[in-house]
Design a protein around this motif. Structure first.
Motif, PDB file in Angstrom:
ATOM      1  N   TYR A  41     -21.306 -41.892  -3.750  1.00  0.00           N
ATOM      2  CA  TYR A  41     -21.801 -41.083  -2.635  1.00  0.00           C
ATOM      3  C   TYR A  41     -23.288 -41.328  -2.427  1.00  0.00           C
ATOM      4  O   TYR A  41     -24.059 -41.369  -3.390  1.00  0.00           O
ATOM      5  CB  TYR A  41     -21.576 -39.598  -2.907  1.00  0.00           C
ATOM      6  N   LYS A  42     -23.668 -41.462  -1.165  1.00  0.00           N
ATOM      7  CA  LYS A  42     -25.073 -41.597  -0.810  1.00  0.00           C
ATOM      8  C   LYS A  42     -25.293 -40.891   0.524  1.00  0.00           C
ATOM      9  O   LYS A  42     -24.359 -40.742   1.317  1.00  0.00           O
ATOM     10  CB  LYS A  42     -25.469 -43.072  -0.659  1.00  0.00           C
ATOM     11  N   LEU A  58     -22.700 -38.281   4.815  1.00  0.00           N
ATOM     12  CA  LEU A  58     -22.539 -39.015   3.565  1.00  0.00           C
ATOM     13  C   LEU A  58     -21.909 -40.383   3.810  1.00  0.00           C
ATOM     14  O   LEU A  58     -21.060 -40.551   4.682  1.00  0.00           O
ATOM     15  CB  LEU A  58     -21.670 -38.234   2.583  1.00  0.00           C
ATOM     16  N   GLN A  70     -15.649 -44.256  -6.143  1.00  0.00           N
ATOM     17  CA  GLN A  70     -16.280 -44.086  -4.839  1.00  0.00           C
ATOM     18  C   GLN A  70     -17.649 -43.446  -5.024  1.00  0.00           C
ATOM     19  O   GLN A  70     -17.759 -42.313  -5.483  1.00  0.00           O
ATOM     20  CB  GLN A  70     -15.399 -43.216  -3.937  1.00  0.00           C
ATOM     21  N   ARG A 112     -26.223 -41.158   4.173  1.00  0.00           N
ATOM     22  CA  ARG A 112     -26.122 -42.318   5.058  1.00  0.00           C
ATOM     23  C   ARG A 112     -27.510 -42.690   5.578  1.00  0.00           C
ATOM     24  O   ARG A 112     -28.182 -41.881   6.204  1.00  0.00           O
ATOM     25  CB  ARG A 112     -25.173 -42.032   6.220  1.00  0.00           C
ATOM     26  N   PRO A 163     -26.962 -37.669  -3.640  1.00  0.00           N
ATOM     27  CA  PRO A 163     -25.552 -37.247  -3.775  1.00  0.00           C
ATOM     28  C   PRO A 163     -24.837 -37.843  -4.980  1.00  0.00           C
ATOM     29  O   PRO A 163     -23.748 -37.378  -5.353  1.00  0.00           O
ATOM     30  CB  PRO A 163     -24.920 -37.726  -2.461  1.00  0.00           C
ATOM     31  N   GLN A 164     -25.417 -38.852  -5.606  1.00  0.00           N
ATOM     32  CA  GLN A 164     -24.788 -39.431  -6.793  1.00  0.00           C
ATOM     33  C   GLN A 164     -24.806 -38.473  -7.977  1.00  0.00           C
ATOM     34  O   GLN A 164     -24.155 -38.723  -9.002  1.00  0.00           O
ATOM     35  CB  GLN A 164     -25.456 -40.763  -7.143  1.00  0.00           C
ATOM     36  N   ASN A 196     -21.379 -37.728  -8.519  1.00  0.00           N
ATOM     37  CA  ASN A 196     -20.705 -38.769  -9.296  1.00  0.00           C
ATOM     38  C   ASN A 196     -20.929 -38.563 -10.794  1.00  0.00           C
ATOM     39  O   ASN A 196     -20.037 -38.829 -11.608  1.00  0.00           O
ATOM     40  CB  ASN A 196     -21.201 -40.157  -8.911  1.00  0.00           C
ATOM     41  N   LYS A 248     -19.770 -43.289   1.818  1.00  0.00           N
ATOM     42  CA  LYS A 248     -18.931 -43.504   0.640  1.00  0.00           C
ATOM     43  C   LYS A 248     -18.593 -44.982   0.541  1.00  0.00           C
ATOM     44  O   LYS A 248     -18.277 -45.617   1.542  1.00  0.00           O
ATOM     45  CB  LYS A 248     -17.647 -42.680   0.731  1.00  0.00           C
TER      46      LYS A 248
END
Length: 234
Positions: free
Chosen positions: A92-93, A76, A90, A95, A143-144, A147, A78
């Motif tokens: 999240y994605k 991930l 922060q 990588r 991954p968002q 969020n 950040k």
């Protein structure tokens, strides 16, 4: 890039002050959307929760591919972004770049291919092999959903900018920060990297003026279609 607590607090205060002085012409429109916002909030929670469950096998496969491509790097990524009313969070994605991508940015800024307060480069040398596929399909953004569960983002809305980008915003540009940022938005499904910064702001403000549950669903379905490969993403 990680920020110290003191630096993050300073940036947060600066961003909030900056947004407080932005043009407030949209606030009356936003205030009139209260019923819509309640339903949107519920849709965000349910959509993110069930999305994470349904896509968990995809999360696992992508995580394995990232590790195979770069065993020493993290899965991930950040990064500090600016959310509604200038607050920081922060994001999240998955990588999609080399581990030291943020450190290499300064050497690439003169090759920016997008005008205005953001950076885009089609042949960015920092992007990994699996990263190119993730970006082309926008799978790096999955991954968002976490969020969204945390309440920092919505499923649909303007994309959250970097603090350094907001520093270059005009009062007009800052209007896009009056609403919660989204995992996807009108800009992404209207051309994305083929559009410049001014186009993005125009589309974001158009969305804020016209947003509705039906409009959100249309953008969401267009985004799903783009998961099968968008030539406009980089």
């Amino acid at each position: 890039m990680a920020l110290s607590k003191e630096a993050a607090d300073d940036d947060a205060n600066a961003c909030k002050l900056s947004v407080d002085h932005a043009h407030s012409g949209l606030k009356s429109t936003i205030d009139a959307q209260k019923n819509y916002l309640i339903i949107k909030w519920l849709m965000d929670l349910f959509g993110a929760f069930f999305g994470i469950i349904l896509l968990s096998p995809v999360f696992l496969v992508i995580s394995l591919l990232i590790k195979l491509d770069d065993p020493n790097g993290k899965i991930l990524f950040k990064q500090i972004r600016v959310a509604q009313n200038g607050t920081l969070f922060q994001i999240y994605k998955f990588r999609s770049m080399v581990s030291n991508a943020e450190d290499l940015l300064d050497s690439l800024v003169n090759q920016n291919e997008i005008s205005g307060a953001m950076f885009k480069m089609k042949e960015d040398p920092r992007v990994t092999r699996i990263g190119r596929f993730l970006r082309m399909t926008s799978l790096d953004e999955l991954p968002q959903l976490f969020n969204v569960l945390h309440g920092e983002m919505s499923l649909v809305g303007p994309r959250p900018p970097l603090p350094r980008e907001v520093d270059e915003y005009t009062a007009y540009d800052k209007q896009r920060l009056l609403v919660k940022p989204g995992c996807t938005g009108l800009w992404q499904v209207s051309g994305r990297s083929n559009l410049d910064f001014k186009d993005m702001v125009t589309l974001d403000l158009q969305y804020i003026h016209s947003r509705s549950l039906l409009f959100d669903l249309k953008i969401a379905f267009k985004t799903i279609h783009m998961l099968f490969g968008s030539k406009n993403a980089f």
